[in-house]
Design an enzyme around this catalytic site. Structure first.
Site, PDB file in Angstrom:
ATOM      1  CG  HIS A   1      34.386  43.647  36.101  1.00  0.00           C
ATOM      2  ND1 HIS A   1      35.595  43.393  35.507  1.00  0.00           N
ATOM      3  CD2 HIS A   1      34.541  44.824  36.767  1.00  0.00           C
ATOM      4  CE1 HIS A   1      36.447  44.391  35.783  1.00  0.00           C
ATOM      5  NE2 HIS A   1      35.839  45.256  36.561  1.00  0.00           N
TER       6      HIS A   1
ATOM      7  CB  ALA B   1      40.044  36.920  31.866  1.00  0.00           C
TER       8      ALA B   1
ATOM      9  CB  CYS C   1      10.459  47.438  30.708  1.00  0.00           C
ATOM     10  SG  CYS C   1      10.750  45.668  30.485  1.00  0.00           S
TER      11      CYS C   1
ATOM     12  CB  CYS D   1      14.215  44.507  29.557  1.00  0.00           C
ATOM     13  SG  CYS D   1      13.679  45.744  28.362  1.00  0.00           S
TER      14      CYS D   1
ATOM     15  CB  THR E   1      42.676  30.819  30.005  1.00  0.00           C
ATOM     16  OG1 THR E   1      43.605  30.575  31.066  1.00  0.00           O
ATOM     17  CG2 THR E   1      42.534  32.312  29.754  1.00  0.00           C
TER      18      THR E   1
ATOM     19  NE  ARG F   1      43.006  44.852  28.868  1.00  0.00           N
ATOM     20  CZ  ARG F   1      41.883  44.519  29.503  1.00  0.00           C
ATOM     21  NH1 ARG F   1      41.789  43.377  30.167  1.00  0.00           N
ATOM     22  NH2 ARG F   1      40.813  45.308  29.480  1.00  0.00           N
TER      23      ARG F   1
HETATM   24  N1  APR Z   1      46.943  30.933  34.581  1.00  0.00           N
HETATM   25  C1  APR Z   1      47.440  32.101  35.073  1.00  0.00           C
HETATM   26  N2  APR Z   1      47.400  33.288  34.403  1.00  0.00           N
HETATM   27  C2  APR Z   1      46.830  33.259  33.176  1.00  0.00           C
HETATM   28  C3  APR Z   1      46.302  32.080  32.592  1.00  0.00           C
HETATM   29  C4  APR Z   1      46.373  30.888  33.351  1.00  0.00           C
HETATM   30  N3  APR Z   1      45.898  29.722  32.899  1.00  0.00           N
HETATM   31  N4  APR Z   1      45.798  32.393  31.362  1.00  0.00           N
HETATM   32  C5  APR Z   1      46.026  33.715  31.187  1.00  0.00           C
HETATM   33  N5  APR Z   1      46.644  34.235  32.260  1.00  0.00           N
HETATM   34  C6  APR Z   1      47.013  35.628  32.532  1.00  0.00           C
HETATM   35  C7  APR Z   1      47.460  36.407  31.304  1.00  0.00           C
HETATM   36  O1  APR Z   1      48.866  36.297  31.150  1.00  0.00           O
HETATM   37  C8  APR Z   1      47.030  37.833  31.669  1.00  0.00           C
HETATM   38  O2  APR Z   1      48.080  38.527  32.328  1.00  0.00           O
HETATM   39  O3  APR Z   1      45.833  36.265  32.983  1.00  0.00           O
HETATM   40  C9  APR Z   1      45.874  37.650  32.650  1.00  0.00           C
HETATM   41  C10 APR Z   1      44.516  38.027  32.058  1.00  0.00           C
HETATM   42  O4  APR Z   1      44.523  39.422  31.837  1.00  0.00           O
HETATM   43  P1  APR Z   1      43.322  40.075  30.997  1.00  0.00           P
HETATM   44  O5  APR Z   1      43.103  39.282  29.762  1.00  0.00           O
HETATM   45  O6  APR Z   1      43.626  41.539  30.886  1.00  0.00           O
HETATM   46  O7  APR Z   1      42.027  39.854  31.897  1.00  0.00           O
HETATM   47  P2  APR Z   1      41.603  40.687  33.184  1.00  0.00           P
HETATM   48  O8  APR Z   1      42.796  41.212  33.913  1.00  0.00           O
HETATM   49  O9  APR Z   1      40.672  39.840  33.962  1.00  0.00           O
HETATM   50  O10 APR Z   1      40.781  41.909  32.543  1.00  0.00           O
HETATM   51  C11 APR Z   1      40.103  42.759  33.436  1.00  0.00           C
HETATM   52  O11 APR Z   1      39.071  43.825  31.535  1.00  0.00           O
HETATM   53  O12 APR Z   1      37.953  43.833  29.519  1.00  0.00           O
HETATM   54  C12 APR Z   1      37.810  43.900  30.884  1.00  0.00           C
HETATM   55  O13 APR Z   1      35.813  43.297  31.943  1.00  0.00           O
HETATM   56  C13 APR Z   1      36.980  42.759  31.395  1.00  0.00           C
HETATM   57  O14 APR Z   1      37.050  41.844  33.633  1.00  0.00           O
HETATM   58  C14 APR Z   1      37.844  42.134  32.491  1.00  0.00           C
HETATM   59  C15 APR Z   1      38.839  43.230  32.795  1.00  0.00           C
END
Ligand code: APR
Length: 245
Positions: free
Chosen positions: A122, A27, A133, A130, A31, A39
């Site tokens: 994911h 994720a 169905c 749905c 961002t 997180r």
């Molecule tokens: N550049 C680099 N790193 C970043 C940036 C950025 N611009 N923005 C945020 N981060 C880092 C954060 O510091 C964090 O360590 O990306 C990491 C995101 O971690 P999570 O929020 O835990 O996301 P992720 O690891 O993808 O979560 C895995 O958890 O809830 C489930 O399905 C959901 O696919 C997701 C999975």
């Protein structure tokens, strides 16, 4: 030379030398396109318990809340686009330096950026079906309401892996196989908190490089760790690769 530039130059040389480079994103890759991660302090899970919204249990016993949560996430995606970091990965794939992207993200931004070889472990939030169905529905139908036009029940859901569900077999099998055969695995923007994806870097037989805003835990013993934003690090990486080829 700042430490980060030194590490980016070292990574550029690894990419040029590598015959098989795999990218694993989370994720943090999204961002800078204004999609919250999960997180970090501004992440989705800072205010809500994922088990009440993004789990198989929520789908079964809390469908209205589940529907509203995913409706909000999908509406957010209507206004976002890939950022310079996504475009840098597309450029590296076009130059032949990225063999595949394995992503935990459901945003579809890697394909919108133009990358071709993508595995969504994911799922993809823009794919709707749905749960009753199993007929396919559109994002437009999902946003208009949870009712399935075929079976008339309130059962539409996005094709994302919920907590308690298994991952798509093809994508996971590819991820395991490609990472275990890679010369270089570049892990970008993930806290590596969620099983089984957080085990993938441990399967890598080649070098593993971690690009993230925050450090990961020590168990991974990365060859290189580059602390910074995906956008800045990846654009500077493309620049360094071009300088050294
Ligand atoms: N550049 C680099 N790193 C970043 C940036 C950025 N611009 N923005 C945020 N981060 C880092 C954060 O510091 C964090 O360590 O990306 C990491 C995101 O971690 P999570 O929020 O835990 O996301 P992720 O690891 O993808 O979560 C895995 O958890 O809830 C489930 O399905 C959901 O696919 C997701 C999975």
């Amino acid at each position: 030379m700042s430490l980060v530039i030194k590490e980016i130059t070292a990574l550029a040389k690894l990419i040029i030398k590598s015959d098989n480079t795999i990218i694993l994103t989370g994720a943090g890759m999204d961002t800078e396109s204004n999609i919250p991660d999960f997180r970090s302090k501004s992440g989705w899970w800072k205010n809500v318990d994922p088990m009440t919204l993004a789990s198989i249990n929520a789908l079964k016993n809390n469908y209205n809340l589940f529907y509203e949560f995913y409706k909000e996430r999908i509406k957010l995606l209507e206004q976002v686009e890939p950022h310079k970091g996504h475009l840098a990965l597309k450029e590296l794939e076009d130059m032949g330096f990225v063999d595949a992207i394995i992503t935990q993200n459901v945003s579809n931004l890697h394909s919108l950026a133009g990358n071709k070889n993508i595995y969504e472990v994911h799922g993809n939030i823009r794919e709707i079906y749905c749960k009753n169905c199993h007929s396919i529905a559109s994002v437009k139908q999902f946003l208009a309401g949870p009712s399935c036009i075929k079976c008339k029940t309130n059962s539409l859901r996005p094709n994302v892996v919920l907590f308690g569900e298994s991952l798509p077999k093809n994508a996971l099998d590819f991820a395991i196989e490609s990472i275990s055969q890679s010369d270089l695995l570049i892990v970008i923007g993930t806290s590596l908190s969620v099983h089984p994806i957080n085990q993938l870097p441990l399967l890598a037989t080649g070098k593993v490089v971690y690009i993230n805003l925050e450090p990961a835990d020590q168990t991974y013993n990365f060859y290189l760790t580059i602390e910074g934003t995906a956008g800045d690090v990846l654009t500077s990486l493309v620049h360094k690769v071009k300088q050294h080829i």
